[in-house]
Scaffold this motif. Structure first.
Motif, PDB file in Angstrom:
ATOM      1  N   LEU A  21     -15.740   5.033   3.858  1.00  0.00           N
ATOM      2  CA  LEU A  21     -14.832   4.362   4.772  1.00  0.00           C
ATOM      3  C   LEU A  21     -14.944   4.941   6.177  1.00  0.00           C
ATOM      4  O   LEU A  21     -15.015   4.201   7.175  1.00  0.00           O
ATOM      5  CB  LEU A  21     -13.395   4.503   4.264  1.00  0.00           C
ATOM      6  N   GLN A  36     -11.214  -4.973   6.078  1.00  0.00           N
ATOM      7  CA  GLN A  36     -10.514  -6.003   5.309  1.00  0.00           C
ATOM      8  C   GLN A  36      -9.007  -5.806   5.286  1.00  0.00           C
ATOM      9  O   GLN A  36      -8.268  -6.712   4.903  1.00  0.00           O
ATOM     10  CB  GLN A  36     -11.024  -6.029   3.860  1.00  0.00           C
ATOM     11  N   HIS A  37      -8.533  -4.625   5.686  1.00  0.00           N
ATOM     12  CA  HIS A  37      -7.104  -4.329   5.594  1.00  0.00           C
ATOM     13  C   HIS A  37      -6.467  -4.036   6.947  1.00  0.00           C
ATOM     14  O   HIS A  37      -5.358  -3.498   7.011  1.00  0.00           O
ATOM     15  CB  HIS A  37      -6.884  -3.128   4.654  1.00  0.00           C
ATOM     16  N   ARG A  38      -7.133  -4.393   8.018  1.00  0.00           N
ATOM     17  CA  ARG A  38      -6.545  -4.184   9.341  1.00  0.00           C
ATOM     18  C   ARG A  38      -5.526  -5.274   9.653  1.00  0.00           C
ATOM     19  O   ARG A  38      -5.554  -6.344   9.084  1.00  0.00           O
ATOM     20  CB  ARG A  38      -7.655  -4.151  10.400  1.00  0.00           C
ATOM     21  N   TYR A  72       0.854  -1.182   0.000  1.00  0.00           N
ATOM     22  CA  TYR A  72       0.000   0.000   0.000  1.00  0.00           C
ATOM     23  C   TYR A  72       0.890   1.231   0.000  1.00  0.00           C
ATOM     24  O   TYR A  72       2.094   1.140   0.296  1.00  0.00           O
ATOM     25  CB  TYR A  72      -0.931   0.010   1.219  1.00  0.00           C
ATOM     26  N   GLN A 103      -7.595   1.164  -4.430  1.00  0.00           N
ATOM     27  CA  GLN A 103      -8.703   1.418  -3.519  1.00  0.00           C
ATOM     28  C   GLN A 103      -8.217   2.172  -2.295  1.00  0.00           C
ATOM     29  O   GLN A 103      -7.125   1.891  -1.770  1.00  0.00           O
ATOM     30  CB  GLN A 103      -9.355   0.109  -3.067  1.00  0.00           C
ATOM     31  N   GLU A 156      -3.696   3.797   0.092  1.00  0.00           N
ATOM     32  CA  GLU A 156      -4.272   3.202  -1.112  1.00  0.00           C
ATOM     33  C   GLU A 156      -3.655   1.830  -1.348  1.00  0.00           C
ATOM     34  O   GLU A 156      -2.441   1.656  -1.224  1.00  0.00           O
ATOM     35  CB  GLU A 156      -4.010   4.115  -2.304  1.00  0.00           C
ATOM     36  N   SER A 157      -4.497   0.850  -1.648  1.00  0.00           N
ATOM     37  CA  SER A 157      -4.034  -0.499  -1.959  1.00  0.00           C
ATOM     38  C   SER A 157      -4.860  -1.032  -3.124  1.00  0.00           C
ATOM     39  O   SER A 157      -6.092  -1.035  -3.060  1.00  0.00           O
ATOM     40  CB  SER A 157      -4.193  -1.423  -0.747  1.00  0.00           C
ATOM     41  N   VAL A 172      -8.069   2.549   1.381  1.00  0.00           N
ATOM     42  CA  VAL A 172      -8.296   1.598   2.476  1.00  0.00           C
ATOM     43  C   VAL A 172      -8.012   2.202   3.845  1.00  0.00           C
ATOM     44  O   VAL A 172      -8.187   1.534   4.872  1.00  0.00           O
ATOM     45  CB  VAL A 172      -7.443   0.329   2.284  1.00  0.00           C
ATOM     46  N   VAL A 190      -9.255   2.629   9.066  1.00  0.00           N
ATOM     47  CA  VAL A 190      -8.750   1.632   8.137  1.00  0.00           C
ATOM     48  C   VAL A 190      -9.875   0.638   7.871  1.00  0.00           C
ATOM     49  O   VAL A 190     -10.579   0.220   8.802  1.00  0.00           O
ATOM     50  CB  VAL A 190      -7.516   0.892   8.705  1.00  0.00           C
ATOM     51  N   SER A 191     -10.056   0.265   6.627  1.00  0.00           N
ATOM     52  CA  SER A 191     -11.135  -0.663   6.288  1.00  0.00           C
ATOM     53  C   SER A 191     -10.935  -1.992   7.021  1.00  0.00           C
ATOM     54  O   SER A 191      -9.808  -2.431   7.251  1.00  0.00           O
ATOM     55  CB  SER A 191     -11.198  -0.897   4.779  1.00  0.00           C
ATOM     56  N   LYS A 236     -15.213   7.612  -1.561  1.00  0.00           N
ATOM     57  CA  LYS A 236     -14.618   6.453  -0.899  1.00  0.00           C
ATOM     58  C   LYS A 236     -14.205   6.795   0.528  1.00  0.00           C
ATOM     59  O   LYS A 236     -14.365   5.980   1.445  1.00  0.00           O
ATOM     60  CB  LYS A 236     -13.414   5.960  -1.697  1.00  0.00           C
TER      61      LYS A 236
END
Length: 242
Positions: free
Chosen positions: A34, A161-163, A18, A131, A127-128, A133, A158-159, A30
């Motif tokens: 988020l 899914q990305h923690r 990221y 997206q 960004e990852s 994040v 932080v989303s 976005k």
């Protein structure tokens, strides 16, 4: 490495690269999504916190008992418990919904105007895979203590899914570097005691607890929601001047 465009790849998660960059207008939707989802995720933890309060336990035990004594019906007692639990769930979500609503009408209504157009402020995204994040923001404290120049951290998210990939730490480090570059003496922030993940993160990164107070709202007082103030004194500000 510039904090506005720092390529980061956590060694523990080599498949999840990221980078952190400055907010752009195309990110707005976005970022808001988020931010809103991240804040409202705290409702379940707040509900559990509510259930542990002595006055809540008294209510959950006392009201059904009164129903049985008055009506003689255990069915009404069960209905009463279900109703109370639903009400507590609703109550647990209200401070977070209110917070999102207020933010979307104030600083988050126009991020460029609130942060990027203000000297000494900033708003960054992680960004990852194209997206957004993660997010974080910072702006100067209006009335800092005498002799201090303080920057306040906001909107760290932080989303889900990305923690666990080091993104939150990287975002905070970005703000710390920005604060050093801008000559701030302290980085400060506030978070609730209910947000245990955030509390653990800040303490692990060296932030010091410098205040504790009850959330200033009717609901905040009802649910015993305490706010913790953290401060990170920047090393450059602690060094004696020659």
């Amino acid at each position: 490495m510039s904090p506005l465009d720092a390529e980061i790849s956590d060694k523990a998660f080599p498949m999840a690269p990221y980078h952190i960059r400055q907010f752009q207008e195309r990110d707005y939707k976005k970022v808001v999504d988020l931010f809103s989802r991240g804040i409202e995720e705290h409702a379940p933890a707040t509900f559990c916190h509510l259930l542990k309060l002595p006055r809540t336990l008294l209510l959950l035990l006392g009201m059904p008992l009164v129903m049985v004594l008055v009506s003689g019906s255990w069915l009404l007692a069960v209905v009463c418990i279900v109703f109370l639990l639903l009400f507590l769930w609703f109550l647990a979500g209200q401070p977070w919904k209110n917070h999102v609503s207020i933010c979307l009408q104030t600083d988050m209504a126009d991020i460029t105007k609130s942060y990027l157009s203000v000297s000494g402020s900033g708003f960054w995204v992680a960004e990852s895979g194209a997206q957004v994040v993660g997010t974080v923001a910072a702006r100067p404290v209006k009335d800092p203590p005498l002799g201090r120049k303080q920057l306040e951290l906001f909107r760290l998210s932080v989303s889900s899914q990305h923690r666990g990939q080091g993104i939150a730490k990287a975002l905070v480090r970005t703000v710390l570097q920005f604060a050093r570059d801008q000559g701030y003496s302290d980085l400060i922030l506030e978070t609730t005691a209910i947000q245990q993940g955030a509390v653990s993160l800040y303490e692990a990164m060296g932030f010091q607890r410098t205040g504790l107070f009850l959330l200033d709202s009717i609901i905040g007082r009802v649910i015993d929601c305490f706010v913790i103030r953290f401060t990170y004194p920047l090393p450059s500000a602690q060094e004696p001047r020659l």
